[in-house]
Design a protein around this motif. Structure first.
Motif, mmCIF file in Angstrom:
data_model
loop_
_atom_site.group_PDB
_atom_site.id
_atom_site.type_symbol
_atom_site.label_atom_id
_atom_site.label_comp_id
_atom_site.label_asym_id
_atom_site.label_seq_id
_atom_site.Cartn_x
_atom_site.Cartn_y
_atom_site.Cartn_z
ATOM 1 N N ALA A 106 0.821 -1.216 0.000
ATOM 2 C CA ALA A 106 0.000 0.000 0.000
ATOM 3 C C ALA A 106 0.851 1.261 0.000
ATOM 4 C CB ALA A 106 -0.922 -0.003 1.227
ATOM 5 N N LEU A 107 1.958 1.248 0.753
ATOM 6 C CA LEU A 107 2.722 2.483 0.932
ATOM 7 C C LEU A 107 3.854 2.651 -0.076
ATOM 8 C CD1 LEU A 107 3.080 2.646 4.833
ATOM 9 C CD2 LEU A 107 1.453 3.874 3.382
ATOM 10 N N ALA A 115 -7.092 2.192 -7.884
ATOM 11 C CA ALA A 115 -7.298 1.799 -6.487
ATOM 12 C C ALA A 115 -7.781 0.355 -6.306
ATOM 13 C CB ALA A 115 -8.238 2.778 -5.805
ATOM 14 N N PRO A 116 -8.797 -0.081 -7.063
ATOM 15 C CA PRO A 116 -9.258 -1.466 -6.813
ATOM 16 C C PRO A 116 -8.161 -2.496 -7.046
ATOM 17 C CG PRO A 116 -10.817 -0.274 -8.195
ATOM 18 C CD PRO A 116 -9.600 0.580 -8.079
ATOM 19 N N ALA A 117 -7.365 -2.295 -8.103
ATOM 20 C CA ALA A 117 -6.281 -3.245 -8.385
ATOM 21 C C ALA A 117 -5.220 -3.175 -7.293
ATOM 22 C CB ALA A 117 -5.663 -2.945 -9.748
ATOM 23 N N HIS A 118 -4.968 -1.953 -6.822
ATOM 24 C CA HIS A 118 -3.975 -1.767 -5.770
ATOM 25 C C HIS A 118 -4.411 -2.485 -4.490
ATOM 26 C CE1 HIS A 118 -0.824 1.292 -4.072
ATOM 27 N NE2 HIS A 118 -0.656 0.083 -3.601
ATOM 28 N N ILE A 119 -5.703 -2.322 -4.144
ATOM 29 C CA ILE A 119 -6.228 -2.996 -2.949
ATOM 30 C C ILE A 119 -6.133 -4.510 -3.119
ATOM 31 C CG2 ILE A 119 -8.309 -3.449 -1.596
ATOM 32 C CD1 ILE A 119 -9.085 -0.539 -2.011
ATOM 33 N N ALA A 120 -6.486 -4.985 -4.310
ATOM 34 C CA ALA A 120 -6.419 -6.427 -4.562
ATOM 35 C C ALA A 120 -4.989 -6.913 -4.380
ATOM 36 C CB ALA A 120 -6.911 -6.738 -5.971
ATOM 37 N N LEU A 121 -4.027 -6.119 -4.863
ATOM 38 C CA LEU A 121 -2.624 -6.508 -4.735
ATOM 39 C C LEU A 121 -2.194 -6.550 -3.263
ATOM 40 C CD1 LEU A 121 -0.414 -7.266 -6.739
ATOM 41 C CD2 LEU A 121 0.460 -4.935 -6.553
ATOM 42 N N MET A 122 -2.712 -5.587 -2.471
ATOM 43 C CA MET A 122 -2.424 -5.590 -1.039
ATOM 44 C C MET A 122 -2.891 -6.899 -0.398
ATOM 45 S SD MET A 122 -3.643 -1.696 -0.300
ATOM 46 C CE MET A 122 -4.393 -2.034 1.282
ATOM 47 N N PHE A 123 -4.106 -7.301 -0.742
ATOM 48 C CA PHE A 123 -4.659 -8.515 -0.130
ATOM 49 C C PHE A 123 -3.919 -9.762 -0.620
ATOM 50 C CE2 PHE A 123 -8.316 -7.807 2.617
ATOM 51 C CZ PHE A 123 -8.390 -6.429 2.541
ATOM 52 N N ILE A 124 -3.530 -9.738 -1.908
ATOM 53 C CA ILE A 124 -2.765 -10.883 -2.419
ATOM 54 C C ILE A 124 -1.427 -10.977 -1.681
ATOM 55 C CG2 ILE A 124 -1.512 -11.766 -4.440
ATOM 56 C CD1 ILE A 124 -3.845 -10.572 -6.128
ATOM 57 N N GLU A 265 -7.400 -5.798 8.744
ATOM 58 C CA GLU A 265 -7.437 -4.902 9.900
ATOM 59 C C GLU A 265 -6.764 -3.569 9.586
ATOM 60 O OE1 GLU A 265 -8.859 -5.588 13.270
ATOM 61 O OE2 GLU A 265 -9.869 -6.729 11.706
ATOM 62 N N VAL A 266 -5.649 -3.645 8.826
ATOM 63 C CA VAL A 266 -4.942 -2.406 8.496
ATOM 64 C C VAL A 266 -5.773 -1.557 7.534
ATOM 65 C CG1 VAL A 266 -2.931 -1.443 7.313
ATOM 66 C CG2 VAL A 266 -2.650 -3.355 8.893
ATOM 67 N N ALA A 267 -6.231 -2.179 6.444
ATOM 68 C CA ALA A 267 -6.920 -1.404 5.409
ATOM 69 C C ALA A 267 -8.329 -1.005 5.848
ATOM 70 C CB ALA A 267 -6.988 -2.207 4.108
ATOM 71 N N GLY A 268 -8.937 -1.820 6.730
ATOM 72 C CA GLY A 268 -10.331 -1.565 7.082
ATOM 73 C C GLY A 268 -10.504 -0.744 8.336
ATOM 74 N N ILE A 269 -9.589 -0.848 9.294
ATOM 75 C CA ILE A 269 -9.831 -0.238 10.599
ATOM 76 C C ILE A 269 -8.777 0.802 10.974
ATOM 77 C CG2 ILE A 269 -10.018 -0.698 13.066
ATOM 78 C CD1 ILE A 269 -11.615 -2.998 12.492
ATOM 79 N N HIS A 270 -7.515 0.386 11.018
ATOM 80 C CA HIS A 270 -6.494 1.285 11.554
ATOM 81 C C HIS A 270 -5.944 2.242 10.502
ATOM 82 C CE1 HIS A 270 -6.592 -1.148 15.166
ATOM 83 N NE2 HIS A 270 -6.482 -2.232 14.408
ATOM 84 N N HIS A 271 -5.931 1.806 9.239
ATOM 85 C CA HIS A 271 -5.433 2.613 8.119
ATOM 86 C C HIS A 271 -3.949 2.925 8.235
ATOM 87 C CE1 HIS A 271 -9.861 3.915 8.132
ATOM 88 N NE2 HIS A 271 -9.702 2.835 7.399
#
Lengths: 362, 338
Positions: A106-107, A115-124, A265-271
């Motif tokens: 993410a960073l 953004a959607p592809a970036h988020i998907a890559l984070m989760f992968i 938890e990082v992407a959804g809550i604490h950021h």
């Protein structure tokens, strides 16, 4: 005269299994009430505060659902691993390494992505990191016989130190000197249900994981092999079941799901990345990775059972935080009660294997 | 050359190799310490203090596992031992009483575990995990009243006359608080009991083949209860050592996973008390060494990984050297007469 007859049971009945889970909770709560009483609190009052704090209102349910997400993801993976008697105790570490990898993507991604592809890559990345860490332990176990409990557990502490190194060192956000990374850009933060912190994309991943594991366990040959292997590894080997494949597979799945929970938890809550993203904010043992072990056993190591158990345990956690704030009962009390639930579950498992019937006369 | 000599020379080569590597490592290490201005004696002294709680825990866990029971709850019993120890020391105004209370608390927790896995025949791994969580939670509940408070009743260092004057070795082994000596004395005693007495033979038979032990008239259940409770008492004592003898205060989570290191050291020790001493000293040494490296500007959190990583790598190396470690055959199985 009342006689007790004990017979061996061929296959445990589903309602007995459910009964054992219920009974274990009751026993643990009773033992816990003694502990609460010795600390000078009223058990009844504490428990009513705890359960109304966890389940008693709309906002309580919303908080509980938020905490259900990581417990669900990790718990259902562990249920699968434990079914194969692959003792993955490393979920806390796998969760944190998933959070680290996902946050890294993410960073510090060197190129731009929508953004959607970036988020998907984070989760992968989160899944891959958690799965990779677990796979190392599975590999060492199957190839040289290194005990998996030991390897997964020691790595928990190694990963925790890595997290601390990063947030106090190279990844620390410039400025205030807090042990945080800088915040994820707004486009990478997960959406939540209106007015709550329920980051529903992760919840959906969790529900899909439950369904997939349910199908895997109940409807596929592989699931059958996992169950046979867990019951009797020697017999499984004679039947031509590849133990290496089974252990690696269940470890990759459980570790990967723990990694997803971490980045969720990082992407959804604490950021941002900091200590305590694994839920260990109040008591060190309250990491979701450890609590999920109880989720898996309370759910009788089944996918759907674990989902229900995740919700129930999440409620106890939420209620426990409330009780600490309102009444001043240390949160460790909740850890103690959860531990007691697990011990009672294991001790009570014998009830499923025997039939107890009372009859009059001799 | 026939097969036997081949095999023998092979083993000899491996052992000599290991010995040479080990000696070389020790020589390198000591010369490094001296060159960088660290007194070897005081370094070893610290290593021995760090090793003591691990030694208590490992000795106990060796007995439990030798009887066929894997108790993963060491970390829980240690935590509770640390908290109960501080409470006991404050309440009874004595460090010795604190150590005793810590020991009793560990034994009681182990008794709970024993009921679940011996009589109720529950699975040992999850039951041990339950004990881990319960023990950690319990320590947080009972310890909170004295968290961070400095304990005024402490053990005094009692150097052993004559022996403590030996250079290096004296500082290493003979300038400590009494509990350290207790741990050191327990090593040969527990080795002797396990390998040279009837009781030890019974314990090992129960762990290798409970059915055979039973038919030979050994009470499998009683033996296992005994070993589990002994293991718990020693783990509790190890925990109390943390708070009462070493830090002189209690904090939640102060045992920092050392109970899990005990589980690893039990394997490293090959279920032998003498190996337990070696493993504990190794871990204690790495732990002490990491503080030396901190002074040289290495990042502390990376250094903090060292003890755990070294434990893992040592186990892996050991497994590469010998495929079969000789774990008790009946480990993890419950026994019933049916």
């Amino acid at each position: 005269m009342l006689g007790l007859k004990i017979e061996k049971r061929a296959a445990p009945l589903p309602w007995v299994e459910l009964g054992i889970s219920g009974l274990s909770i009751v026993i643990a709560l009773l033992a816990g009430s003694v502990l609460i009483w010795t600390q000078g609190f009223s058990p009844l009052h504490i428990y009513s505060t705890l359960f109304s704090g966890g389940f008693g209102s709309f906002s309580a349910i919303a908080k509980t659902l938020t905490k259900t997400i990581p417990l669900l993801l990790i718990g259902v993976g562990l249920a699968l691993a434990f079914k194969a008697k692959a003792w993955n105790i490393g979920a806390p570490g796998q969760m944190i390494i998933g959070a680290i990898a996902g946050t890294g993507v993410a960073l510090f991604l060197p190129f731009d992505l929508p953004a959607p592809a970036h988020i998907a890559l984070m989760f992968i990345a989160g899944f891959a990191a958690g799965a990779g860490l677990a796979a190392i332990c599975a590999f060492l176990n199957t190839k040289i016989g290194l005990d998996m409990v030991v390897s997964t557990l020691l790595l928990n502490y190694v990963v925790l130190k890595l997290l601390k190194y990063l947030i106090y060192g190279p990844w620390q956000a410039p400025g205030w000197g807090f042990p945080y990374t800088k915040e994820l850009s707004a486009s990478l933060q997960l959406p939540t249900l209106a007015g709550t912190r329920i980051h529903y994309p992760t919840l959906i991943i969790g529900i899909v994981a439950v369904l997939l594991i349910y199908v895997l366990m109940r409807r596929t040959k592989l699931g059958y092999e996992i169950r046979v292997f867990g019951e009797n590894p020697k017999a499984a080997e004679y039947a031509g079941i590849n133990s290496f494949k089974i252990i690696i597979l269940v470890m990759i799945i459980s570790g990967g799901l723990a990694g997803l929970a971490g980045i969720g938890e990082v992407a959804g809550i604490h950021h941002l990345l900091k200590e305590g993203i694994d839920g260990s904010g109040l008591a060190y043992v309250s990491s979701y990775g450890y609590t999920a072990i109880i989720v898996a056993w309370l759910g009788r190591r089944s996918a759907l059972g674990s989902a229900l158990a995740a919700f129930f345990i999440a409620g106890i956690l939420v209620g426990g935080y409330g009780v600490q704030l309102i009444e001043g009962v240390p949160f460790a009390m909740v850890s103690a009660i959860l531990g007691l639930i697990l011990i009672s579950l294991i001790g009570g498992a014998i009830l499923a294997r025997y039939k107890f019937t009372f009859r009059r006369g001799r | 050359m026939n097969l036997a000599t081949k095999v023998f020379s092979n083993i000899l080569r491996k052992k000599t190799l290991a010995l040479i590597i080990g000696l070389a490592a020790v020589v390198l290490f000591v010369s490094y310490l001296e060159l960088s201005g660290v007194k070897t004696g005081s370094f070893l002294n610290r290593a021995m203090v760090f090793a003591t709680p691990l030694l208590f825990g490992t000795l106990g866990e060796i007995y439990a596992e030798r009887s066929g029971i894997l108790n993963l709850g060491i970390e829980g019993m240690m935590s509770t031992g640390a908290a109960a120890g501080i409470l006991g020391a404050f309440a009874l105004r004595s460090a010795w009483a604190g150590a005793a209370v810590g020991m009793i608390s560990g034994a009681l927790l182990a008794f709970l575990f024993a009921i679940a896995v011996v009589h109720l025949r529950g699975m040992q791994v999850p039951a041990g995990l339950g004990l881990f969580m319960f023990g950690l939670g319990l320590s947080g509940v009972i310890g909170v009243t004295h968290a961070g408070e400095k304990l005024p009743y402490i053990f005094t260092k009692t150097p052993i006359p004559v022996l403590s004057d030996i250079p290096v070795l004296g500082e290493f082994l003979f300038q400590h608080v009494p509990l350290v000596y207790l741990a050191l004395i327990l090593v040969p005693i527990m080795w002797f009991v396990l390998f040279k007495t009837r009781l030890g033979l019974n314990i090992r038979t129960v762990g290798e083949n409970p059915a055979a032990a039973d038919s030979a008239g050994v009470n499998v259940f009683r033996t296992r209860y005994l070993c589990i409770i002994l293991g718990g008492a020693l783990a509790g004592l190890g925990g109390a050592f943390f708070s009462v003898a070493w830090m002189h205060y209690w904090l939640e989570g102060m045992t920092a996973g050392w109970g899990w290191v005990v589980i690893a050291l039990t394997i490293f020790a090959l279920w032998n008390p003498l190996g337990g001493l070696l493993g504990s000293l190794l871990f204690g040494g790495v732990h002490a060494f990491q503080f030396e490296l901190q002074g040289l500007g290495f990042p502390i959190h990376i250094l903090g990984m060292l003890p755990y990583l070294v434990t893992l790598i040592t186990l892996i190396t050991l497994l590469l050297f010998r495929r079969r470690l000789g774990a008790p055959s009946a480990l993890l199985t419950s026994y019933t007469r049916e």
